[in-house]
Design an enzyme around this catalytic site. Structure first.
Site, PDB file in Angstrom:
ATOM      1  N   PHE A  97       0.775  -1.079   0.016  1.00 24.10           N
ATOM      2  CA  PHE A  97       0.097   0.022   0.071  1.00 24.10           C
ATOM      3  C   PHE A  97       0.744   1.238  -0.015  1.00 24.10           C
ATOM      4  O   PHE A  97       0.435   2.303   0.577  1.00 24.10           O
ATOM      5  CB  PHE A  97      -0.896   0.013   1.177  1.00 24.10           C
ATOM      6  CG  PHE A  97      -1.769  -1.294   1.513  1.00 24.10           C
ATOM      7  CD1 PHE A  97      -2.174  -1.998   0.434  1.00 24.10           C
ATOM      8  CD2 PHE A  97      -2.014  -1.721   2.998  1.00 24.10           C
ATOM      9  CE1 PHE A  97      -2.865  -3.217   0.689  1.00 24.10           C
ATOM     10  CE2 PHE A  97      -2.863  -2.747   3.061  1.00 24.10           C
ATOM     11  CZ  PHE A  97      -3.351  -3.363   1.974  1.00 24.10           C
ATOM     12  N   ILE A  98       2.130   1.182  -0.755  1.00 25.18           N
ATOM     13  CA  ILE A  98       2.733   2.404  -0.456  1.00 25.18           C
ATOM     14  C   ILE A  98       2.502   3.782  -1.576  1.00 25.18           C
ATOM     15  O   ILE A  98       2.622   3.141  -2.611  1.00 25.18           O
ATOM     16  CB  ILE A  98       4.420   1.819  -0.640  1.00 25.18           C
ATOM     17  CG1 ILE A  98       4.578   0.736   0.558  1.00 25.18           C
ATOM     18  CG2 ILE A  98       5.551   2.938  -0.437  1.00 25.18           C
ATOM     19  CD1 ILE A  98       4.267   1.174   1.850  1.00 25.18           C
ATOM     20  N   THR A  99       2.084   4.670  -1.096  1.00 24.55           N
ATOM     21  CA  THR A  99       1.969   5.841  -1.840  1.00 24.55           C
ATOM     22  C   THR A  99       3.145   6.389  -2.611  1.00 24.55           C
ATOM     23  O   THR A  99       4.186   6.400  -2.044  1.00 24.55           O
ATOM     24  CB  THR A  99       1.371   6.930  -1.101  1.00 24.55           C
ATOM     25  OG1 THR A  99      -0.051   6.447  -0.254  1.00 24.55           O
ATOM     26  CG2 THR A  99       0.773   8.260  -1.791  1.00 24.55           C
ATOM     27  N   GLU A 122       1.389  13.722  10.098  1.00 22.68           N
ATOM     28  CA  GLU A 122       0.661  13.018   8.960  1.00 22.68           C
ATOM     29  C   GLU A 122      -0.770  13.192   9.401  1.00 22.68           C
ATOM     30  O   GLU A 122      -1.614  13.260   8.421  1.00 22.68           O
ATOM     31  CB  GLU A 122       1.195  11.609   8.829  1.00 22.68           C
ATOM     32  CG  GLU A 122       0.227  10.793   7.480  1.00 22.68           C
ATOM     33  CD  GLU A 122       0.729   9.414   7.542  1.00 22.68           C
ATOM     34  OE1 GLU A 122       1.711   8.949   8.255  1.00 22.68           O
ATOM     35  OE2 GLU A 122       0.215   8.730   6.636  1.00 22.68           O
ATOM     36  N   ARG A 123      -1.093  12.565  10.660  1.00 24.64           N
ATOM     37  CA  ARG A 123      -2.509  12.555  11.033  1.00 24.64           C
ATOM     38  C   ARG A 123      -3.241  14.013  10.809  1.00 24.64           C
ATOM     39  O   ARG A 123      -4.449  14.277  10.569  1.00 24.64           O
ATOM     40  CB  ARG A 123      -2.678  11.999  12.424  1.00 24.64           C
ATOM     41  CG  ARG A 123      -2.571  10.430  12.166  1.00 24.64           C
ATOM     42  CD  ARG A 123      -2.449   9.829  13.378  1.00 24.64           C
ATOM     43  NE  ARG A 123      -1.909   8.480  13.274  1.00 24.64           N
ATOM     44  CZ  ARG A 123      -1.261   7.737  14.094  1.00 24.64           C
ATOM     45  NH1 ARG A 123      -0.907   8.066  15.127  1.00 24.64           N
ATOM     46  NH2 ARG A 123      -1.054   6.379  13.630  1.00 24.64           N
ATOM     47  N   GLY A 182      -2.924   5.957   7.631  1.00 22.65           N
ATOM     48  CA  GLY A 182      -2.035   6.764   8.557  1.00 22.65           C
ATOM     49  C   GLY A 182      -2.718   6.564   9.928  1.00 22.65           C
ATOM     50  O   GLY A 182      -2.674   7.358  10.629  1.00 22.65           O
ATOM     51  N   GLY A 183      -3.356   5.422  10.260  1.00 19.91           N
ATOM     52  CA  GLY A 183      -4.019   4.830  11.426  1.00 19.91           C
ATOM     53  C   GLY A 183      -5.223   5.006  11.298  1.00 19.91           C
ATOM     54  O   GLY A 183      -5.871   5.929  11.003  1.00 19.91           O
ATOM     55  N   GLU A 193     -10.073   2.936  14.228  1.00 16.33           N
ATOM     56  CA  GLU A 193     -10.297   2.189  15.663  1.00 16.33           C
ATOM     57  C   GLU A 193      -8.909   2.272  16.404  1.00 16.33           C
ATOM     58  O   GLU A 193      -8.847   2.669  17.392  1.00 16.33           O
ATOM     59  CB  GLU A 193     -10.383   0.723  15.257  1.00 16.33           C
ATOM     60  CG  GLU A 193     -11.552   0.182  14.558  1.00 16.33           C
ATOM     61  CD  GLU A 193     -11.825   0.633  12.987  1.00 16.33           C
ATOM     62  OE1 GLU A 193     -10.756   0.994  12.596  1.00 16.33           O
ATOM     63  OE2 GLU A 193     -13.067   0.543  12.476  1.00 16.33           O
ATOM     64  N   GLN A 200     -26.248  12.594  -2.285  1.00 22.78           N
ATOM     65  CA  GLN A 200     -27.638  12.272  -2.381  1.00 22.78           C
ATOM     66  C   GLN A 200     -28.213  13.782  -2.926  1.00 22.78           C
ATOM     67  O   GLN A 200     -29.272  13.454  -3.714  1.00 22.78           O
ATOM     68  CB  GLN A 200     -28.000  12.220  -0.740  1.00 22.78           C
ATOM     69  CG  GLN A 200     -29.430  11.761  -0.512  1.00 22.78           C
ATOM     70  CD  GLN A 200     -29.631  10.326  -1.199  1.00 22.78           C
ATOM     71  OE1 GLN A 200     -28.842   9.386  -1.012  1.00 22.78           O
ATOM     72  NE2 GLN A 200     -30.905   9.930  -1.458  1.00 22.78           N
TER      73      GLN A 200
HETATM   74  C1  LIG Z   1      -4.343   3.850  -0.424  1.00 26.33           C
HETATM   75  C2  LIG Z   1      -3.469   3.976   0.877  1.00 26.33           C
HETATM   76  C3  LIG Z   1      -2.301   4.421   0.749  1.00 26.33           C
HETATM   77  C4  LIG Z   1      -1.343   4.124   1.702  1.00 26.33           C
HETATM   78  N1  LIG Z   1      -0.166   4.557   1.852  1.00 26.33           N
HETATM   79  C5  LIG Z   1       0.741   4.106   2.658  1.00 26.33           C
HETATM   80  C6  LIG Z   1       2.215   4.496   2.575  1.00 26.33           C
HETATM   81  O1  LIG Z   1       2.605   5.184   1.811  1.00 26.33           O
HETATM   82  N2  LIG Z   1       3.128   3.858   3.617  1.00 26.33           N
HETATM   83  C7  LIG Z   1       2.734   2.970   4.402  1.00 26.33           C
HETATM   84  O2  LIG Z   1       3.451   2.498   5.186  1.00 26.33           O
HETATM   85  N3  LIG Z   1       1.429   2.731   4.396  1.00 26.33           N
HETATM   86  C8  LIG Z   1       0.432   3.163   3.531  1.00 26.33           C
HETATM   87  N4  LIG Z   1      -0.847   2.722   3.582  1.00 26.33           N
HETATM   88  C9  LIG Z   1      -1.059   1.856   4.772  1.00 26.33           C
HETATM   89  C10 LIG Z   1      -2.097   2.162   5.768  1.00 26.33           C
HETATM   90  O3  LIG Z   1      -1.246   2.785   6.706  1.00 26.33           O
HETATM   91  C11 LIG Z   1      -2.415   0.937   6.442  1.00 26.33           C
HETATM   92  O4  LIG Z   1      -3.482   0.458   5.833  1.00 26.33           O
HETATM   93  C12 LIG Z   1      -3.172   1.167   7.965  1.00 26.33           C
HETATM   94  O5  LIG Z   1      -2.205   1.330   8.607  1.00 26.33           O
HETATM   95  C13 LIG Z   1      -3.935   0.018   8.371  1.00 26.33           C
HETATM   96  O6  LIG Z   1      -3.177  -1.290   8.280  1.00 26.33           O
HETATM   97  P1  LIG Z   1      -3.787  -2.750   7.503  1.00 26.33           P
HETATM   98  O7  LIG Z   1      -4.231  -2.449   6.257  1.00 26.33           O
HETATM   99  O8  LIG Z   1      -2.613  -3.727   7.580  1.00 26.33           O
HETATM  100  O9  LIG Z   1      -4.976  -3.092   8.560  1.00 26.33           O
HETATM  101  P2  LIG Z   1      -5.005  -4.057   9.750  1.00 26.33           P
HETATM  102  O10 LIG Z   1      -3.943  -3.279  10.797  1.00 26.33           O
HETATM  103  O11 LIG Z   1      -4.750  -5.370   9.307  1.00 26.33           O
HETATM  104  O12 LIG Z   1      -6.383  -3.692  10.487  1.00 26.33           O
HETATM  105  C14 LIG Z   1      -7.663  -4.397   9.863  1.00 26.33           C
HETATM  106  C15 LIG Z   1      -8.688  -3.799  10.669  1.00 26.33           C
HETATM  107  O13 LIG Z   1      -8.615  -4.093  12.100  1.00 26.33           O
HETATM  108  C16 LIG Z   1      -8.749  -3.099  12.795  1.00 26.33           C
HETATM  109  N5  LIG Z   1      -7.697  -3.054  13.993  1.00 26.33           N
HETATM  110  C17 LIG Z   1      -6.274  -3.410  14.001  1.00 26.33           C
HETATM  111  N6  LIG Z   1      -5.954  -3.380  15.189  1.00 26.33           N
HETATM  112  C18 LIG Z   1      -6.909  -3.248  16.107  1.00 26.33           C
HETATM  113  C19 LIG Z   1      -7.165  -3.175  17.568  1.00 26.33           C
HETATM  114  N7  LIG Z   1      -6.229  -2.943  18.298  1.00 26.33           N
HETATM  115  N8  LIG Z   1      -8.226  -2.822  17.914  1.00 26.33           N
HETATM  116  C20 LIG Z   1      -9.554  -2.706  17.156  1.00 26.33           C
HETATM  117  N9  LIG Z   1      -9.343  -2.856  15.825  1.00 26.33           N
HETATM  118  C21 LIG Z   1      -8.114  -2.960  15.127  1.00 26.33           C
HETATM  119  C22 LIG Z   1      -8.418  -1.821  12.035  1.00 26.33           C
HETATM  120  O14 LIG Z   1      -8.812  -0.690  12.677  1.00 26.33           O
HETATM  121  C23 LIG Z   1      -9.067  -2.070  10.645  1.00 26.33           C
HETATM  122  O15 LIG Z   1     -10.312  -2.107  10.663  1.00 26.33           O
HETATM  123  C24 LIG Z   1      -1.777   3.216   2.722  1.00 26.33           C
HETATM  124  C25 LIG Z   1      -2.932   2.420   2.699  1.00 26.33           C
HETATM  125  C26 LIG Z   1      -3.922   2.766   1.855  1.00 26.33           C
HETATM  126  C27 LIG Z   1      -5.338   2.208   1.771  1.00 26.33           C
END
Ligand SMILES: Cc1cc2nc3c(=O)[nH]c(=O)nc-3n(C[C@H](O)[C@H](O)[C@H](O)COP(=O)(O)OP(=O)(O)OC[C@H]3O[C@@H](n4cnc5c(N)ncnc54)[C@H](O)[C@@H]3O)c2cc1C
Lengths: 252, 389
Positions: free
Chosen positions: B162-164, B248-249, B373-374, B377, B346
């Site tokens: 998912f690296i932008t 970032e956030r 970016g987090g 949840e 809508q």
């Molecule tokens: C378009 C796009 C661009 C991005 N760009 C970058 C980038 O440039 N560099 C980079 O490093 N990353 C990037 N990301 C990654 C992004 O930061 C992650 O997708 C994000 O941190 C969530 O991680 P994950 O997708 O692995 O989900 P997971 O961590 O697997 O989480 C899946 C679900 O479980 C929930 N969850 C996880 N832990 C808990 C908990 N303790 N309690 C309750 N719920 C929980 C989450 O909220 C989510 O709903 C990008 C993502 C997208 C979609």
């Protein structure tokens, strides 16, 4: 050579202009104001002359209300070296007419001795298209108006002008007044580093009275009105419908 | 509605001047090409160069690397104005360096700053941040990509996803485990990996939205980079990553309410002109109320975000409160965007479902901001722990 560029603070070209209720003019209170777009082109051209080593200093001047300072800061952020603000009015609604502006500019030219005055061909608020020409008459200098190309060739300016039949190229002696047209260049965006630097550039404040010029209006605005609103159009479904509508309207 | 047209305690004349300059930059250099870039799936390099020239890429960075050393409100101005183009993918990809380069500038050696940070800030190179892995993104401390020291090199193995800007980037700031025996946060470091490194493969990912941004999965197999490319101290990467997350956030929060505002503006213009049952939509009470609810949420998110930034700039709060409020601002602003995108589509009716309206695009961009970016949840978890709940 020093280049002097007059810049005017006008209503932003994106703003939808509203006429004041009493018809005395357009409403300028709390409306977005910007540098007259033609003046922006003049500033850009002056900076390019400097970058090409054909000028060594760019001085911008604005005549009007105190807020014209912002316009000058914009010019400084684009790359002008210093600015002169001539306060000639307190009310944002008071326009300084071309002759008064030209007289003040003449006084500044006498002080500053620039080799070239580069001005916009007109301001987009009143479309007078007169200041540059009046200034050249007051100074007794050559003029080149509506420049779409400009080059400095020794002690002459080569000005290409947009005229009805095409392009006309003239050579005028320097010092001269040149007014610029739309297609001369595309002004740069003021960059953040230059905006920061502009803070530290000198901005002198003067007054119209200090130059002995009476800037009160000589023209009386009789009436200002909104253009007639156009009736809404309609979308027709077919060529036949179009033709019958045109017939109905007596257009064909 | 709130128009940032006057200088106030947040914005000085310089902020206003840059805003005005950016407004024309976005109108002329970005908005007209959004559709083209969305279809292309990436931004032209020329745009990075132009953005570098205007000073967009260097807002927050110090002058010795070519930045303007602006305050965070200058970044707010940039993000608010860029968002007006109505395409989050454009902002994300053009801004990928704003998460990728800060560790290099803050903790990197002179050599790294000169060779990599300066060209990125000039817009000549593209930078990306690679933290997330296929195995998980939220739990950063669990990351598995390794960088093992071998003489005066590190050997990198692992996957990032998912690296932008990942397809185009010339420079990657990669979170790696330099001590494979250390579990958790302890063994994590940042390592700079040039895009042309042998053994680095990129794979393009297709997405729901943000089409103008090239998003990649990266695989590192025995990638060798000089040991001097380690950013900051070994094992101190986790803390750096976490600090990086706060700004970032906040930027995501700004982007979210700004996108919400674009939806609001499109819906408002439509509602004032479209007629149904004898009056304009905006004269129907239900629609009027929707528009007010939209405006209210945008305003609330914006005020919260400004307040956090301002208090942080003046060191008024302890760190835990700053982190908690930043997390809450991200949630509040992305909620506002979710609500406004939904209501705008809508209000636009069938038109809102059609490609070509901005609200349609932004509707597809909501999810990435509640995840990237987090996640929502994780933001709430973090806020809860920081508030001592
Ligand atoms: C378009 C796009 C661009 C991005 N760009 C970058 C980038 O440039 N560099 C980079 O490093 N990353 C990037 N990301 C990654 C992004 O930061 C992650 O997708 C994000 O941190 C969530 O991680 P994950 O997708 O692995 O989900 P997971 O961590 O697997 O989480 C899946 C679900 O479980 C929930 N969850 C996880 N832990 C808990 C908990 N303790 N309690 C309750 N719920 C929980 C989450 O909220 C989510 O709903 C990008 C993502 C997208 C979609």
């Amino acid at each position: 050579m020093k280049v002097l560029v007059p810049v005017k603070r006008v209503i932003d070209y994106n703003v939808k202009v509203r006429v004041k209720a009493d018809g005395s003019g357009v409403d300028l209170a709390n409306v977005k104001m910007s540098m007259n777009p033609f003046d922006e082109i003049a500033v850009e051209e002056a900076i390019r002359l400097k970058e090409a080593d054909k000028a060594d200093e760019v001085v911008v001047v604005s005549i009007g209300v105190k807020q014209a300072q912002e316009t000058l800061r914009t010019a400084l952020a684009m790359g002008a070296d210093r600015a002169i603000l001539v306060v000639a009015a307190n009310d944002v609604h008071q326009d300084i007419e071309p002759l008064a502006v030209a007289k003040i500019l003449k006084a500044i030219v006498d002080e500053e001795q620039p080799g070239l005055v580069l001005a916009g061909k007109q301001a987009i608020d009143n479309d007078m298209n007169a200041t540059g020409q009046m200034l050249s008459a007051l100074l007794g200098w050559s003029q080149g108006t509506f420049a779409s190309e400009l080059d400095i060739d020794g002690d002459k300016a080569v000005v290409t002008r947009e005229v009805d039949g095409g392009l006309q190229t003239i050579k005028v002696n320097l010092p001269a007044v040149v007014t610029v047209d739309l297609r001369l260049n595309e002004p740069r965006y003021a960059s953040l580093p230059n905006i920061m630097k502009a803070k530290k550039k000198p901005l002198d404040e003067k007054t119209a009275a200090g130059y002995g010029v009476d800037s009160s209006p000589r023209l009386e605005v009789v009436k200002t009105t909104e253009p007639a609103t156009r009736a809404a159009g309609i979308i027709v479904g077919s060529v036949d419908e179009l033709v019958s509508k045109l017939k109905e309207a007596g257009a064909v | 509605m709130y128009e940032n047209s006057t200088a106030d305690r947040y914005f000085t004349e310089e902020h206003q001047a840059f805003r005005q300059s950016l407004r024309s930059f976005v109108e002329r250099e970005m908005t007209p090409y959004v559709e083209e870039w969305e279809n292309l799936g990436r931004l032209p390099r020329e745009l990075f160069r132009k953005a570098g020239e205007v000073g967009i890429q260097g807002v927050l960075f110090p002058e010795d690397v070519g930045g303007s050393n602006g305050d965070f409100f200058m970044q707010v101005v940039v993000t608010e104005e860029m968002s007006r183009c109505g395409a989050g993918g454009v902002c994300a990809s053009l801004g990928s360096h704003s998460i990728g380069i800060p560790p290099v500038v803050k903790y990197g050696s002179e050599e790294l700053r000169r060779t990599f940070a300066i060209p990125v800030i000039r817009g000549e190179k593209i930078a990306a941040l690679a933290v997330t892995e296929p195995g998980g993104g939220s739990d950063v401390a669990a990351l598995r990509t390794t960088a093992i020291r071998d003489g005066d090199e590190f050997v990198v193995n692992g996957e990032k996803t998912f690296i932008t800007s990942g397809m185009q980037a010339d420079v990657f700031t990669v979170a790696v485990r330099t001590d494979p025996d250390a579990r958790g946060a302890g063994g994590i470091s940042f390592l700079l990996v040039p895009g042309e490194t042998r053994g680095l493969q990129r794979h393009e990912l297709k997405k729901m939205g943000w089409w103008a941004s090239d998003t990649a999965q990266l695989s590192f197999s025995d990638c060798r980079v000089p040991a001097s490319y380690l950013i900051g101290e070994e094992g101190k990467g986790f803390k750096a990553a976490m600090m990086n997350f706060n700004s970032e956030r906040l930027i995501i929060a700004v982007m979210a309410y700004s996108m919400a505002q674009v939806c609001y503006e499109e819906a408002l213009a439509w509602a004032q002109q479209r007629r149904a049952f004898g009056s304009t939509l905006s004269e129907h009470q239900v629609i009027r109320h929707k528009l007010v609810d939209m405006a209210a949420r945008i305003d609330a998110a914006r005020c919260l975000t400004y307040d956090i930034i301002w208090r942080h700039m003046h060191s008024l709060d302890p760190l835990n409160l700053y982190v908690a409020r930043t997390s809450m601002a991200k949630v509040t602003a992305t909620d506002a965007m979710k609500f406004c995108a939904d209501e705008a589509v809508q209000i636009l009716g069938g038109m809102g479902f059609m490609r070509g309206t901005v609200s349609e695009r932004i509707y597809r961009e909501v999810k990435v901001l509640t995840i990237g970016g987090g996640t929502d949840e994780v933001m709430r978890n973090l806020a809860a722990s920081q508030l001592g709940i």
